[in-house]
Design an enzyme around this catalytic site. Structure first.
Site, PDB file in Angstrom:
ATOM      1  CE1 TYR A 140      -3.261  -2.730  -0.019  1.00  0.00           C
ATOM      2  CE2 TYR A 140      -3.713  -2.355   2.283  1.00  0.00           C
ATOM      3  CZ  TYR A 140      -3.961  -3.035   1.111  1.00  0.00           C
ATOM      4  OH  TYR A 140      -4.915  -4.013   1.073  1.00  0.00           O
ATOM      5  CE  LYS A 191       0.909 -16.986  -2.449  1.00  0.00           C
ATOM      6  NZ  LYS A 191       0.363 -18.317  -2.805  1.00  0.00           N
ATOM      7  CG  ASP A 223      -2.115 -19.817  -0.977  1.00  0.00           C
ATOM      8  OD1 ASP A 223      -1.286 -19.855  -0.051  1.00  0.00           O
ATOM      9  OD2 ASP A 223      -1.936 -20.430  -2.049  1.00  0.00           O
ATOM     10  CG  ASP A 247      -7.088  -4.707   3.825  1.00  0.00           C
ATOM     11  OD1 ASP A 247      -8.091  -4.746   4.557  1.00  0.00           O
ATOM     12  OD2 ASP A 247      -6.944  -3.886   2.908  1.00  0.00           O
ATOM     13  CG  ASP A 251     -12.162  -6.980   6.069  1.00  0.00           C
ATOM     14  OD1 ASP A 251     -11.931  -6.494   7.195  1.00  0.00           O
ATOM     15  OD2 ASP A 251     -12.513  -6.295   5.092  1.00  0.00           O
TER      16      ASP A 251
END
Ligand code: NAD
Length: 366
Positions: A140, A191, A223, A247, A251
Site C-alpha cells: 500500500y 507467500k 492462501d 487486510d 476481514d
C-alpha cells in the site's frame, strides 16, 4: 489522568462515539477512571468544515493523546474527490504520522451469537483469535506506485511490495508478545513460495522466534491461511501477517463471528520518548451511510474498542474484562441491534443497546 482524543468522523461514527462516551462516563463515575477527552474533526466532516479531511490541528492533538478513539470515515458524497482529499486520507495520515504499524484485529465469537455466523456453530463456538497486521509498510505504501501509458496506448499500473528487516522484526515482536499473553501459539502467514518479501518475512520471524522459546511458531502460506480460517479457525491463536494479506485475512476472520458491528481493533505505534505508545482504537466497520443518522447502529464494536484501550493503553485489564463481560451479558439477555437480530430477541437501537450495556456494567461490577 489519561488524555483521550475522540474523532467521531462520518456517518454512524458520531452515533457510536456518543455511545462510547457514555461508557467512558460510567468508568469515570464508578471505577475512578480519570481522563480528559477532547474532540477533533476527521474525514469528510472535516473536509466540509475546514477544507481538509486530515486537519493539521487534529494530527497535533492526536500526537499529544494517550489514546485516540476513532469512529469511521467516508460516504458516497465524497467518493469523487481526488485521492488526497478523500475522507480515508484522515485515517491514513494518522496511521502514518503516528507510526501506527501494528494493527490488532481480534475475532471473537460471543456464545449468544454463534448461530449468526455463516459457518456451522460448532466451528465458530468459542472462537477467539487475534490477527496482527503490519499496517504502515508493504504494497500500500511501496514506491513506485504509478500508472503509465505504454507506447502502444495501453495503461500499465504498478504497486510495489517492499519490506525491510526492521519493519518485519518489530511487527513480529508485537505478535510474539501478544501470543505470550494468550495461548502461546503464533502462525506467520506469507507467500514465501512466490514472493521475495515472503522469503525475508519467514527468515526474520524465524530469527525473532529465538527470543520467544515459549511460543510455538508455525509458518503458513497466506492462501492456505485463508482456507484454514473457514475450515478450522480454532486451530489459530495469534496470526501475524503483512499489510495486504492482513487486510484480507482479518476481514475474513471478522466475518466468521457474525457481524461487522461487533468487532473492535487497535492500532499501536512506536514507543514515544515519554515511554508511552501512540495508539488508535476503532471499530472495524465503516461509516455505514445506509443507516447513518437513524439511531440503528450497533455500538458494540466501538465500545469494545474502548475495552482494548483499557487493556493496551491504560493498563486496566480488569476494566477491559468488565466491559467484555457486560457485552456478553446483554447478548445473553437477548438485546440485539438490527444487524445481529435473531428471531425471538429484543430489538433495540444504538441508545437502547448502550443503556443495556450500562445496566449490565452496574450488574457485573456488583
Ligand atoms: P460499512 O462497514 O460502512 O457497512 C457495511 C454494511 O454493514 C452496511 O450495510 C452497514 O449498514 C452495516 N454496518 C456496518 N457497521 C454497522 C454497525 N455498527 N451497526 C449496524 N450495521 C452496520 O462498509 P461499506 O458500506 O463498504 O463502506 C461505507 C463507507 O465507509 C465507505 O465510504 C468506506 O470507504 C468507509 N469505510 C471506512 C472505514 C473506516 O473508517 N475505518 C472502514 C471501512 C469502510
Amino acid at each position: 489522568m489519561h488524555n483521550i482524543l475522540l474523532t467521531p468522523g462520518d456517518g454512524i461514527g458520531p452515533e457510536v462515539m456518543d455511545a462510547t462516551s457514555r461508557v467512558l462516563g460510567w468508568y469515570q463515575k464508578n471505577r475512578k477512571f480519570e481522563f480528559q477527552a477532547e474532540e477533533a474533526l476527521i474525514g469528510g466532516t472535516a473536509f466540509e468544515k475546514v477544507g481538509r479531511s486530515d486537519p493539521d490541528d487534529t494530527i497535533a492533538k492526536a500526537k499529544k493523546a494517550d489514546a485516540i478513539l476513532f469512529g469511521a470515515v467516508g460516504g458516497p458524497q465524497w467518493d469523487n474527490l481526488p485521492f488526497h482529499q478523500k475522507p480515508e486520507r484522515g485515517l491514513l495520515r494518522l496511521r502514518k504520522d503516528l507510526e501506527l504499524f501494528a494493527n490488532l484485529r481480534p475475532a471473537l465469537c460471543f456464545d449468544a451469537l454463534k448461530d449468526a455466523s455463516s459457518l456451522k456453530p460448532e466451528i465458530v463456538s468459542g472462537l477467539d483469535i487475534l490477527i496482527v497486521r503490519e499496517l504502515t509498510g508493504g504494497v500500500y505504501f511501496g514506491e513506485p506506485k504509478e500508472t503509465t501509458t505504454l507506447p502502444d496506448g495501453q495503461k500499465r499500473a504498478v504497486d510495489t511490495q517492499v519490506y525491510t528487516t526492521s519493519e518485519i522484526d518489530r511487527i513480529c515482536r508485537v505478535a510474539f508478545d501478544l501470543a505470550r499473553l494468550r495461548g502461546k501459539k503464533l502462525a506467520s502467514a506469507e507467500k514465501s513460495n512466490v514472493m521475495v518479501t515472503g522469503v525475508l518475512w519467514r527468515q526474520v520471524v524465524t530469527e525473532v522466534a529465538k527470543d520467544y522459546p515459549d511460543v510455538a511458531l508455525t509458518h503458513i502460506l497466506a492462501d492456505n491461511a485463508a482456507m484454514q480460517l473457514v475450515r478450522n479457525p480454532k486451530q489459530f491463536d495469534v496470526m501475524v501477517t503483512d499489510n495486504l494479506f492482513g487486510d484480507v485475512l482479518s476481514d475474513e476472520a471478522a466475518q466468521l463471528t457474525g457481524s461487522i458491528g461487533m468487532l473492535p481493533s487497535a492500532s499501536l505505534g512506536a514507543k514515544r520518548a515519554d515511554g508511552k505508545q501512540w495508539a488508535l482504537y476503532e471499530p472495524i466497520h465503516g461509516s455505514a451511510p445506509d443507516i447513518a443518522g437513524k439511531g440503528l447502529a450497533n455500538p458494540i464494536a466501538s465500545i469494545l474498542s474502548l475495552a482494548m484501550a483499557f487493556r493496551y493503553s491504560f493498563n486496566r485489564g480488569e476494566d477491559a474484562l468488565l466491559l467484555e463481560k457486560a457485552v456478553d451479558t446483554v447478548l445473553a439477555e437477548g438485546f440485539r441491534t438490527g444487524d445481529i437480530m435473531q428471531k425471538g430477541m429484543n430489538q433495540v437501537g444504538t441508545a437502547g443497546m448502550t443503556d443495556a450495556i450500562l445496566k449490565a456494567l452496574d450488574k457485573v461490577a456488583g
